[in-house]
Structure formats: structure tokens, C-alpha cells
Design a protein around this motif. Structure first.
Motif, mmCIF file in Angstrom:
data_model
loop_
_atom_site.group_PDB
_atom_site.id
_atom_site.type_symbol
_atom_site.label_atom_id
_atom_site.label_comp_id
_atom_site.label_asym_id
_atom_site.label_seq_id
_atom_site.Cartn_x
_atom_site.Cartn_y
_atom_site.Cartn_z
ATOM 1 N N GLN A 108 -13.095 -81.863 118.144
ATOM 2 C CA GLN A 108 -13.619 -80.708 118.884
ATOM 3 C C GLN A 108 -12.687 -80.413 120.051
ATOM 4 O O GLN A 108 -12.108 -81.321 120.641
ATOM 5 N N LEU B 264 -12.470 -78.788 123.795
ATOM 6 C CA LEU B 264 -13.234 -78.353 124.955
ATOM 7 C C LEU B 264 -12.320 -77.488 125.818
ATOM 8 O O LEU B 264 -11.202 -77.896 126.129
ATOM 9 N N SER C 242 -17.039 -84.406 117.369
ATOM 10 C CA SER C 242 -17.890 -83.353 117.920
ATOM 11 C C SER C 242 -18.932 -83.973 118.841
ATOM 12 O O SER C 242 -19.488 -85.023 118.539
ATOM 13 N N LEU C 243 -19.173 -83.327 119.950
ATOM 14 C CA LEU C 243 -20.144 -83.827 120.914
ATOM 15 C C LEU C 243 -21.555 -83.441 120.497
ATOM 16 O O LEU C 243 -21.776 -82.346 119.972
ATOM 17 N N GLN D 20 -25.484 -82.467 121.559
ATOM 18 C CA GLN D 20 -25.984 -81.568 122.609
ATOM 19 C C GLN D 20 -26.121 -82.322 123.930
ATOM 20 O O GLN D 20 -25.763 -81.812 124.987
ATOM 21 N N THR E 210 -22.693 -82.893 125.415
ATOM 22 C CA THR E 210 -22.177 -81.621 125.937
ATOM 23 C C THR E 210 -22.769 -81.336 127.310
ATOM 24 O O THR E 210 -22.055 -80.928 128.230
ATOM 25 N N GLU E 211 -24.064 -81.567 127.460
ATOM 26 C CA GLU E 211 -24.707 -81.332 128.759
ATOM 27 C C GLU E 211 -24.218 -82.326 129.818
ATOM 28 O O GLU E 211 -24.050 -81.965 130.980
ATOM 29 N N ARG F 144 -20.771 -81.074 130.760
ATOM 30 C CA ARG F 144 -20.928 -79.870 131.597
ATOM 31 C C ARG F 144 -21.305 -80.265 133.030
ATOM 32 O O ARG F 144 -20.735 -79.767 133.995
ATOM 33 N N LEU G 106 -17.192 -75.905 131.898
ATOM 34 C CA LEU G 106 -17.007 -75.883 130.452
ATOM 35 C C LEU G 106 -17.159 -74.446 129.986
ATOM 36 O O LEU G 106 -18.148 -73.783 130.311
ATOM 37 N N ASP H 209 -17.641 -71.700 127.091
ATOM 38 C CA ASP H 209 -18.177 -71.635 125.737
ATOM 39 C C ASP H 209 -17.730 -70.406 124.946
ATOM 40 O O ASP H 209 -17.447 -70.500 123.768
#
Length: 189
Positions: free
Chosen positions: A3, A5, A43-44, A46, A49-50, A53, A63, A65
């Protein structure tokens, strides 16, 4: 699965170091990292990802999107790299060609998108970045104005001086005499 970023406000090598350290603390495997972009091995989720972020926001990053914001950030990164970090001799750079080639979009589209999102033209953004670099070099005091002019690809010292005064309200020599530092962080230019 790998992924990518996209991260806003990564404008220097210290930024890369901070982002790398923070992601490693979160046990995120980094394959590659450069200004504005981190390739991670998987891949992260959810939750990850938070967490990313949040830790980025705590450190002054963001971050990104959506594709348009990523494109704008890439344009800014190209400009900052060319003006602040390029080691090659500075021939005048045709930024429209460099940017269009790098992001693989028509320059008129890029220019309109940048202006509509940022509220400033790419050309004005380039000038602001150059002036910040001039300020930095003036504060260091190692180069003459003529050398700074050549290094940043200005056609003449007069052109640099006129642009500097138009942006800052001061001549380069008056700026150099000021004791207080009037420079801005690159992510605020």
C-alpha cells in the motif's frame, strides 16, 4: 498486499525520519519512503489507518486520501525538492514541463486544479518557495546575492531583488541586516 500512503507536509529529511520512526513504533513495515510518500509492505487495516492518521496529525503531517489532494501534494513536493534540495547547478528550470512530466498530466489541468484548491497559482507558489530559499541563504551569510541568484536560476541579481522586494516588502540587503528571523517553515509557504 503493498500500500502507498500519501502524506502532506513532508518537506524535509527530518520529516522523513519522524514519519519513519512513528510508523515503526506502530509496527508498520516500510518498503520505501520519500518526501510525501511511504510504501508499506501490507495493506493497513481500518484501525491501523486511524492510528497512522492520528500519529501523523500529532506530528504536523496529514494522511491524504483523495487523488486530487495527492496530486497537489506531489506538485508541491516536486517544487520544494527542485528549489531547496537539488544539488545540481541551477539552470533556469521550466517547472511546467518538469511537473507535467512527473505527474503525467497536462499542465493546464494541473495549473487550474492547483489554483482552485490552493487559492494561489503554481507560479506564485514557486516564487514564494524561491524567496524562502533566498531568505535561508541570506541568513546563512555564506553566499553573495549574485551567487544566490545563480544558484536559484534567476536571470539576474536585479530580477531576484525585485521579486524579493515584491514578496517581502524588503530589499535582500535590508532583510539581511534585520536581526529577527523572518523565515517561514516550508509547509506554511
Amino acid at each position: 498486499m503493498k500500500q502507498v500512503l500519501h502524506i502532506k507536509n513532508m518537506v524535509c529529511n527530518r520529516c522523513i525520519k519522524v514519519v519513519k520512526e512513528e510508523l515503526e513504533k506502530l509496527d508498520i513495515q516500510i518498503e520505501a519512503i520519500e518526501l510525501g510518500k511511504v510504501d508499506v509492505s501490507e495493506s493497513l487495516t481500518q484501525k491501523q489507518t486511524e492510528e497512522v492518521r492520528s500519529v501523523l496529525n500529532d506530528n504536523g503531517f496529514e494522511l491524504i486520501d483523495d487523488k486530487k489532494s495527492q496530486l497537489i501534494d506531489r506538485i508541491k513536493t516536486i517544487i520544494i525538492e527542485k528549489i531547496h534540495y537539488s544539488k545540481e547547478d541551477k539552470e533556469p528550470v521550466n517547472f511546467s514541463d518538469v511537473i507535467a512530466s512527473d505527474v503525467n498530466h497536462d499542465y493546464s489541468y494541473i495549473s487550474k486544479l492547483f489554483s482552485s484548491v490552493e487559492g494561489i497559482t503554481i507560479e506564485k507558489y514557486i516564487i514564494n518557495q524561491k524567496i524562502e530559499r533566498v531568505k535561508e541563504l541570506l541568513v546563512y551569510g555564506e553566499l553573495t546575492l549574485n551567487e544566490i541568484s545563480c544558484q536559484l536560476g534567476y536571470s539576474s541579481v536585479q530580477h531576484l531583488s525585485n521579486q524579493f522586494k515584491k514578496v517581502t516588502g524588503l530589499t535582500p540587503s535590508h532583510f539581511k541586516k534585520l536581526k529577527e528571523n523572518k523565515r517561514k517553515p516550508l509547509d506554511e509557504v
